[in-house]
Design a protein around this motif. Sequence first.
Motif, PDB file in Angstrom:
ATOM      1  N   PHE A  17       0.830  -1.200   0.000  1.00 59.24           N
ATOM      2  CA  PHE A  17       0.000   0.000   0.000  1.00 59.24           C
ATOM      3  C   PHE A  17       0.868   1.256   0.000  1.00 59.24           C
ATOM      4  O   PHE A  17       1.814   1.368   0.765  1.00 59.24           O
ATOM      5  CB  PHE A  17      -0.917   0.010   1.225  1.00 59.24           C
ATOM      6  CG  PHE A  17      -1.811  -1.198   1.293  1.00 59.24           C
ATOM      7  CD1 PHE A  17      -1.550  -2.222   2.176  1.00 59.24           C
ATOM      8  CD2 PHE A  17      -2.893  -1.317   0.446  1.00 59.24           C
ATOM      9  CE1 PHE A  17      -2.357  -3.341   2.232  1.00 59.24           C
ATOM     10  CE2 PHE A  17      -3.721  -2.424   0.500  1.00 59.24           C
ATOM     11  CZ  PHE A  17      -3.452  -3.446   1.391  1.00 59.24           C
ATOM     12  N   GLY A  18       0.516   2.197  -0.866  1.00 61.08           N
ATOM     13  CA  GLY A  18       1.205   3.484  -0.882  1.00 61.08           C
ATOM     14  C   GLY A  18       2.462   3.457  -1.722  1.00 61.08           C
ATOM     15  O   GLY A  18       3.091   2.408  -1.899  1.00 61.08           O
ATOM     16  N   PRO A  19       2.884   4.617  -2.234  1.00 61.92           N
ATOM     17  CA  PRO A  19       4.094   4.707  -3.059  1.00 61.92           C
ATOM     18  C   PRO A  19       5.345   4.659  -2.190  1.00 61.92           C
ATOM     19  O   PRO A  19       5.303   4.960  -0.993  1.00 61.92           O
ATOM     20  CB  PRO A  19       3.953   6.085  -3.714  1.00 61.92           C
ATOM     21  CG  PRO A  19       3.164   6.883  -2.715  1.00 61.92           C
ATOM     22  CD  PRO A  19       2.203   5.915  -2.090  1.00 61.92           C
ATOM     23  N   PRO A  20       6.491   4.288  -2.754  1.00 65.69           N
ATOM     24  CA  PRO A  20       7.744   4.290  -1.998  1.00 65.69           C
ATOM     25  C   PRO A  20       8.116   5.711  -1.565  1.00 65.69           C
ATOM     26  O   PRO A  20       7.731   6.694  -2.197  1.00 65.69           O
ATOM     27  CB  PRO A  20       8.764   3.745  -3.000  1.00 65.69           C
ATOM     28  CG  PRO A  20       7.968   3.048  -4.041  1.00 65.69           C
ATOM     29  CD  PRO A  20       6.666   3.782  -4.125  1.00 65.69           C
TER      30      PRO A  20
ATOM     31  N   ILE B  20       9.694   1.141   1.164  1.00 68.16           N
ATOM     32  CA  ILE B  20       8.295   0.805   0.945  1.00 68.16           C
ATOM     33  C   ILE B  20       7.630   0.332   2.247  1.00 68.16           C
ATOM     34  O   ILE B  20       6.437   0.081   2.282  1.00 68.16           O
ATOM     35  CB  ILE B  20       8.134  -0.275  -0.145  1.00 68.16           C
ATOM     36  CG1 ILE B  20       8.999  -1.501   0.164  1.00 68.16           C
ATOM     37  CG2 ILE B  20       8.505   0.306  -1.494  1.00 68.16           C
ATOM     38  CD1 ILE B  20       8.912  -2.586  -0.888  1.00 68.16           C
ATOM     39  N   GLY B  21       8.441   0.255   3.299  1.00 65.53           N
ATOM     40  CA  GLY B  21       7.916  -0.055   4.629  1.00 65.53           C
ATOM     41  C   GLY B  21       8.103   1.169   5.510  1.00 65.53           C
ATOM     42  O   GLY B  21       7.556   2.228   5.244  1.00 65.53           O
ATOM     43  N   HIS B  22       8.902   1.008   6.541  1.00 69.97           N
ATOM     44  CA  HIS B  22       9.195   2.114   7.455  1.00 69.97           C
ATOM     45  C   HIS B  22      10.689   2.398   7.401  1.00 69.97           C
ATOM     46  O   HIS B  22      11.504   1.484   7.546  1.00 69.97           O
ATOM     47  CB  HIS B  22       8.769   1.743   8.877  1.00 69.97           C
ATOM     48  CG  HIS B  22       9.058   2.811   9.882  1.00 69.97           C
ATOM     49  ND1 HIS B  22       8.436   4.036   9.869  1.00 69.97           N
ATOM     50  CD2 HIS B  22       9.921   2.837  10.931  1.00 69.97           C
ATOM     51  CE1 HIS B  22       8.882   4.772  10.876  1.00 69.97           C
ATOM     52  NE2 HIS B  22       9.793   4.075  11.534  1.00 69.97           N
TER      53      HIS B  22
ATOM     54  N   VAL C 121      14.420  -6.454   7.442  1.00 67.57           N
ATOM     55  CA  VAL C 121      15.113  -5.215   7.087  1.00 67.57           C
ATOM     56  C   VAL C 121      15.848  -5.376   5.758  1.00 67.57           C
ATOM     57  O   VAL C 121      16.174  -6.487   5.350  1.00 67.57           O
ATOM     58  CB  VAL C 121      16.129  -4.805   8.183  1.00 67.57           C
ATOM     59  CG1 VAL C 121      15.449  -4.664   9.536  1.00 67.57           C
ATOM     60  CG2 VAL C 121      17.283  -5.809   8.285  1.00 67.57           C
ATOM     61  N   ARG C 122      16.078  -4.243   5.107  1.00 77.36           N
ATOM     62  CA  ARG C 122      16.982  -4.213   3.960  1.00 77.36           C
ATOM     63  C   ARG C 122      17.717  -2.881   3.982  1.00 77.36           C
ATOM     64  O   ARG C 122      17.212  -1.871   4.472  1.00 77.36           O
ATOM     65  CB  ARG C 122      16.244  -4.412   2.643  1.00 77.36           C
ATOM     66  CG  ARG C 122      15.297  -3.302   2.258  1.00 77.36           C
ATOM     67  CD  ARG C 122      14.789  -3.477   0.836  1.00 77.36           C
ATOM     68  NE  ARG C 122      13.873  -2.412   0.453  1.00 77.36           N
ATOM     69  CZ  ARG C 122      13.623  -2.080  -0.805  1.00 77.36           C
ATOM     70  NH1 ARG C 122      14.202  -2.718  -1.809  1.00 77.36           N
ATOM     71  NH2 ARG C 122      12.747  -1.111  -1.073  1.00 77.36           N
TER      72      ARG C 122
ATOM     73  N   THR D  76      12.241  -1.120   6.597  1.00 71.60           N
ATOM     74  CA  THR D  76      11.828  -2.193   7.512  1.00 71.60           C
ATOM     75  C   THR D  76      10.322  -2.444   7.425  1.00 71.60           C
ATOM     76  O   THR D  76       9.544  -1.533   7.137  1.00 71.60           O
ATOM     77  CB  THR D  76      12.164  -1.839   8.980  1.00 71.60           C
ATOM     78  OG1 THR D  76      11.314  -0.783   9.435  1.00 71.60           O
ATOM     79  CG2 THR D  76      13.618  -1.417   9.125  1.00 71.60           C
ATOM     80  N   ILE D  77       9.947  -3.664   7.659  1.00 72.42           N
ATOM     81  CA  ILE D  77       8.545  -4.002   7.921  1.00 72.42           C
ATOM     82  C   ILE D  77       8.518  -4.718   9.265  1.00 72.42           C
ATOM     83  O   ILE D  77       9.439  -5.454   9.615  1.00 72.42           O
ATOM     84  CB  ILE D  77       7.914  -4.869   6.812  1.00 72.42           C
ATOM     85  CG1 ILE D  77       8.722  -6.156   6.589  1.00 72.42           C
ATOM     86  CG2 ILE D  77       7.773  -4.078   5.533  1.00 72.42           C
ATOM     87  CD1 ILE D  77       8.059  -7.128   5.635  1.00 72.42           C
TER      88      ILE D  77
END
Length: 252
Positions: free
Chosen positions: A135-138, A144-146, A184-185, A204-205
């Motif tokens: 959901f939502g743009p990067p 794309i997470g937090h 994480v990435r 992060t997600i």
Amino acid sequence: MAERSGNQRGSASENRSLCWSQALDRRELSGLSLALLSCLWIGACDETKSAVAWPAGTLVAIDDVPVSADEIAEGVAAVMLVEPQWGELQLKRLAFNEIALPRALIRSRASESERDKARRSIDEKFARIQAGTQFGPPMNSGAIGHEIKGSWKQIGLLAWGTAMNLEAGAWSEVIEMPGSFMRVRTLSRKEGHEPAATELVLDTIEAPYSEKSNSMITQGAELEKHRLTIVDPAWDAIVPERTKYLMGIRQP
């Protein structure tokens, strides 16, 4: 007179037989009591054994939460990036104190259903990311997470250490933080004069299952509320004496 004597002798004989019978009954009852007590004792021993039948690889336990060798190895890999000068025992001690202990304390507060729900949640989030249906743009950074950034002090030792060993843009496996599951990435990194000074920007997600850890979680007043069990005897020399004292150490 003779007849009365015969009756008396007969009564005495009957009395002796009765006494032997009662004695045998007492012995039988005593034996039965011992047998029952033995069964109860064996049952109690079995219950005690089952109470300490920890999963394979368990080193210590916080309440009913096992801390495994794999968890400590994961923590050691992160600690080594910050404190490479220490030997094996001290690295394990730091991995326990800084990562495994606070995580186990928070985990002990949560139910299995809460943790299972959080684990399913992060798997679902990651599946959406892989499918491109998040959901939502990067963000501008590409997150794309937090997005979180900084050194290990800002990010947290485990998340930072995990990201330090990843290829750029590659997602980690699920890691368990105090109270949550996370992936994480690394989006970017700024090398420091030593690994501990390296700053990262992470995507992060996360899926929480309990309240977050805080600075008080490993303080004395909190530790006294929990029980520590040394499962692997070698860890009696690794867990700090203060922690053992506060947590009422007991051997399995």
